[in-house]
Write a protein that holds these residues in place. Structure first.
Motif, PDB file in Angstrom:
ATOM      1  N   ALA A 144      41.220  52.055  33.292  1.00 41.91           N
ATOM      2  CA  ALA A 144      40.340  52.328  34.434  1.00 41.91           C
ATOM      3  C   ALA A 144      39.978  53.804  34.494  1.00 41.91           C
ATOM      4  O   ALA A 144      38.811  54.158  34.714  1.00 41.91           O
ATOM      5  CB  ALA A 144      41.012  51.882  35.731  1.00 41.91           C
TER       6      ALA A 144
ATOM      7  N   LYS B  38      37.395  54.787  32.014  1.00 46.93           N
ATOM      8  CA  LYS B  38      36.066  54.358  32.445  1.00 46.93           C
ATOM      9  C   LYS B  38      35.460  55.373  33.413  1.00 46.93           C
ATOM     10  O   LYS B  38      34.275  55.681  33.330  1.00 46.93           O
ATOM     11  CB  LYS B  38      36.128  52.980  33.105  1.00 46.93           C
ATOM     12  CG  LYS B  38      36.408  51.841  32.136  1.00 46.93           C
ATOM     13  CD  LYS B  38      36.535  50.527  32.896  1.00 46.93           C
ATOM     14  CE  LYS B  38      36.924  49.391  31.999  1.00 46.93           C
ATOM     15  NZ  LYS B  38      35.879  48.991  31.076  1.00 46.93           N
TER      16      LYS B  38
ATOM     17  N   ILE C  15      42.791  54.546  42.523  1.00 45.73           N
ATOM     18  CA  ILE C  15      42.767  53.552  41.444  1.00 45.73           C
ATOM     19  C   ILE C  15      44.131  52.889  41.290  1.00 45.73           C
ATOM     20  O   ILE C  15      44.230  51.661  41.197  1.00 45.73           O
ATOM     21  CB  ILE C  15      42.310  54.194  40.125  1.00 45.73           C
ATOM     22  CG1 ILE C  15      40.802  54.451  40.184  1.00 45.73           C
ATOM     23  CG2 ILE C  15      42.648  53.322  38.924  1.00 45.73           C
ATOM     24  CD1 ILE C  15      40.265  55.214  39.003  1.00 45.73           C
TER      25      ILE C  15
ATOM     26  N   ILE D  25      44.924  48.871  41.870  1.00 49.50           N
ATOM     27  CA  ILE D  25      45.468  48.027  40.800  1.00 49.50           C
ATOM     28  C   ILE D  25      46.722  47.315  41.282  1.00 49.50           C
ATOM     29  O   ILE D  25      46.874  46.103  41.090  1.00 49.50           O
ATOM     30  CB  ILE D  25      45.743  48.859  39.533  1.00 49.50           C
ATOM     31  CG1 ILE D  25      44.420  49.307  38.898  1.00 49.50           C
ATOM     32  CG2 ILE D  25      46.597  48.073  38.527  1.00 49.50           C
ATOM     33  CD1 ILE D  25      44.562  50.369  37.823  1.00 49.50           C
TER      34      ILE D  25
ATOM     35  N   ALA E 207      41.173  46.508  35.879  1.00 50.77           N
ATOM     36  CA  ALA E 207      40.556  47.809  35.620  1.00 50.77           C
ATOM     37  C   ALA E 207      39.142  47.865  36.203  1.00 50.77           C
ATOM     38  O   ALA E 207      38.790  48.844  36.878  1.00 50.77           O
ATOM     39  CB  ALA E 207      40.532  48.094  34.117  1.00 50.77           C
ATOM     40  N   GLU E 208      38.348  46.830  35.939  1.00 50.26           N
ATOM     41  CA  GLU E 208      36.978  46.801  36.456  1.00 50.26           C
ATOM     42  C   GLU E 208      36.962  46.845  37.981  1.00 50.26           C
ATOM     43  O   GLU E 208      36.155  47.552  38.585  1.00 50.26           O
ATOM     44  CB  GLU E 208      36.240  45.555  35.963  1.00 50.26           C
ATOM     45  CG  GLU E 208      35.910  45.573  34.496  1.00 50.26           C
ATOM     46  CD  GLU E 208      34.893  46.631  34.113  1.00 50.26           C
ATOM     47  OE1 GLU E 208      34.033  46.985  34.937  1.00 50.26           O
ATOM     48  OE2 GLU E 208      34.980  47.119  32.973  1.00 50.26           O
TER      49      GLU E 208
ATOM     50  N   VAL F 172      37.818  50.422  39.337  1.00 52.96           N
ATOM     51  CA  VAL F 172      36.711  51.366  39.189  1.00 52.96           C
ATOM     52  C   VAL F 172      35.598  51.019  40.185  1.00 52.96           C
ATOM     53  O   VAL F 172      35.044  51.906  40.848  1.00 52.96           O
ATOM     54  CB  VAL F 172      36.185  51.378  37.740  1.00 52.96           C
ATOM     55  CG1 VAL F 172      34.923  52.232  37.616  1.00 52.96           C
ATOM     56  CG2 VAL F 172      37.266  51.897  36.796  1.00 52.96           C
TER      57      VAL F 172
END
Length: 67
Positions: free
Chosen positions: A12, A15, A36, A40, A55-56, A59
């Motif tokens: 993440a 990214k 973040i 998570i 992760a997506e 972010v």
């Protein structure tokens, strides 16, 4: 599980850095990383197990909630 969450965090964060986001700058980095990491953990506690999705989501959450 800890290793998986750490790997998701790294993905993440990469990214965020690769996006050129202001969150990757020194002034925002620590706060953004904390957001973040918490997201998570929160999503994993809710049952999400797919590392890519975690992760997506983290972010997207950062960008959607703090941009």
């Amino acid at each position: 599980m800890i290793e998986t969450l750490a790997a998701v965090f790294e993905t993440a964060w990469q990214k965020v850095e690769q996006s050129g986001s202001k969150f990757a700058s020194p002034g925002y980095k620590m706060a953004a990383q904390e957001i973040i990491a918490k997201r998570i953990i929160e999503m994993a506690q809710r049952g999400e197990r797919n590392p890519s999705e975690l992760a997506e989501d983290a972010v997207a959450y950062l960008n959607g909630s703090y941009a």
